[in-house]
Each structure stands twice: as C-alpha cells, then as structure tokens.
Design a protein around this motif. Sequence first.
Motif, PDB file in Angstrom:
ATOM      1  N   TYR A   1       1.445   2.085  -6.686  1.00  0.00           N
ATOM      2  CA  TYR A   1       1.856   1.984  -5.288  1.00  0.00           C
ATOM      3  C   TYR A   1       3.309   2.436  -5.220  1.00  0.00           C
ATOM      4  CZ  TYR A   1       3.306   0.013  -0.851  1.00  0.00           C
ATOM      5  OH  TYR A   1       3.816  -0.142   0.409  1.00  0.00           O
ATOM      6  N   LYS A   2       3.595   3.410  -4.345  1.00  0.00           N
ATOM      7  CA  LYS A   2       4.948   3.956  -4.227  1.00  0.00           C
ATOM      8  C   LYS A   2       5.452   3.785  -2.801  1.00  0.00           C
ATOM      9  CE  LYS A   2       7.000   7.830  -6.136  1.00  0.00           C
ATOM     10  NZ  LYS A   2       6.972   9.253  -6.479  1.00  0.00           N
TER      11      LYS A   2
ATOM     12  N   LEU B   1      -0.601   5.301  -2.221  1.00  0.00           N
ATOM     13  CA  LEU B   1      -1.400   4.755  -3.304  1.00  0.00           C
ATOM     14  C   LEU B   1      -1.792   5.940  -4.182  1.00  0.00           C
ATOM     15  CD1 LEU B   1      -2.463   1.966  -4.070  1.00  0.00           C
ATOM     16  CD2 LEU B   1      -4.541   2.503  -2.826  1.00  0.00           C
ATOM     17  N   ILE B   2      -1.529   5.839  -5.488  1.00  0.00           N
ATOM     18  CA  ILE B   2      -1.730   6.956  -6.406  1.00  0.00           C
ATOM     19  C   ILE B   2      -2.645   6.492  -7.535  1.00  0.00           C
ATOM     20  CG2 ILE B   2      -0.594   8.600  -7.948  1.00  0.00           C
ATOM     21  CD1 ILE B   2       2.010   7.925  -6.284  1.00  0.00           C
ATOM     22  N   GLY B   3      -3.666   7.267  -7.840  1.00  0.00           N
ATOM     23  CA  GLY B   3      -4.571   6.970  -8.948  1.00  0.00           C
ATOM     24  C   GLY B   3      -4.700   8.171  -9.858  1.00  0.00           C
TER      25      GLY B   3
ATOM     26  N   TYR C   1      -3.222   8.823  -1.823  1.00  0.00           N
ATOM     27  CA  TYR C   1      -3.652   8.394  -0.494  1.00  0.00           C
ATOM     28  C   TYR C   1      -2.433   7.844   0.237  1.00  0.00           C
ATOM     29  CZ  TYR C   1      -6.073   5.845   3.183  1.00  0.00           C
ATOM     30  OH  TYR C   1      -6.496   5.385   4.394  1.00  0.00           O
ATOM     31  N   SER C   2      -2.088   8.445   1.354  1.00  0.00           N
ATOM     32  CA  SER C   2      -0.924   8.001   2.134  1.00  0.00           C
ATOM     33  C   SER C   2      -1.311   6.829   3.017  1.00  0.00           C
ATOM     34  CB  SER C   2      -0.391   9.138   2.994  1.00  0.00           C
ATOM     35  OG  SER C   2       0.150  10.141   2.185  1.00  0.00           O
ATOM     36  N   LEU C   3      -0.673   5.699   2.807  1.00  0.00           N
ATOM     37  CA  LEU C   3      -0.895   4.524   3.639  1.00  0.00           C
ATOM     38  C   LEU C   3      -0.061   4.607   4.919  1.00  0.00           C
ATOM     39  CD1 LEU C   3      -0.771   1.897   0.784  1.00  0.00           C
ATOM     40  CD2 LEU C   3      -2.800   2.754   1.924  1.00  0.00           C
ATOM     41  N   SER C   4       1.112   5.228   4.816  1.00  0.00           N
ATOM     42  CA  SER C   4       1.998   5.472   5.950  1.00  0.00           C
ATOM     43  C   SER C   4       2.905   6.629   5.564  1.00  0.00           C
ATOM     44  CB  SER C   4       2.812   4.213   6.294  1.00  0.00           C
ATOM     45  OG  SER C   4       3.754   3.950   5.273  1.00  0.00           O
TER      46      SER C   4
END
Length: 93
Positions: A58-59, A12-14, A4-7
């Motif tokens: 979180y990357k 966020l990676i699961g 999921y791209s926050l920006s």
Amino acid sequence: KWVYSLSNQSRLIGHIEVGNDLVDKPSAVTSSFEEGGPSFSTSGTAPSRTFIKTGLAYKQTSTNGMEVTARFDIESRQQFMGNSLSLNWRRPF
C-alpha cells in the motif's frame, strides 16, 4: 505486477515472480572454540532452485511528494518459506 489506484494519492500494488536461482549452493558453517579443540561443521538445507515470490503493498503519496509504503512479501521454495514486512518512508529534500 499490477497497480490499483484507490485515490489520486493512494495505490494498492501486487506482484508475483517465478524464478530460478543460478547460484544455489547448500550452506555450511564451520565453527571452533576460542580455547582450542577440534572444529566442526554444520550443514544447512539445500532449497530448490525454483522459487516463487509474491507480495502486496500500500503506497500513500502526499501533495508535497512524501511517500509512505507498507509492504508484505512471501518467498516460497521446496522446504523453505520466508516472509517480510517493511515500512518505507521517503521525503524529498
């Protein structure tokens, strides 16, 4: 695995994995005293072969290509649960 791209620079990676350990063997440690005497063995647990791994990360990526990743993972088996927390920093050169 999902991302999921926050920006543009943070994600966020699961992930969730289910597997079967083909080399699963009960562990045993054999010890002896340096000064002599009888040796003795301590048996370990025999966890189940089937396992579940899940984690969240979180990357953050900078404009010059540097990456920082914070990650938390859990591995679960019957009679066993392990977890890890890691921080990874990558800098191109």
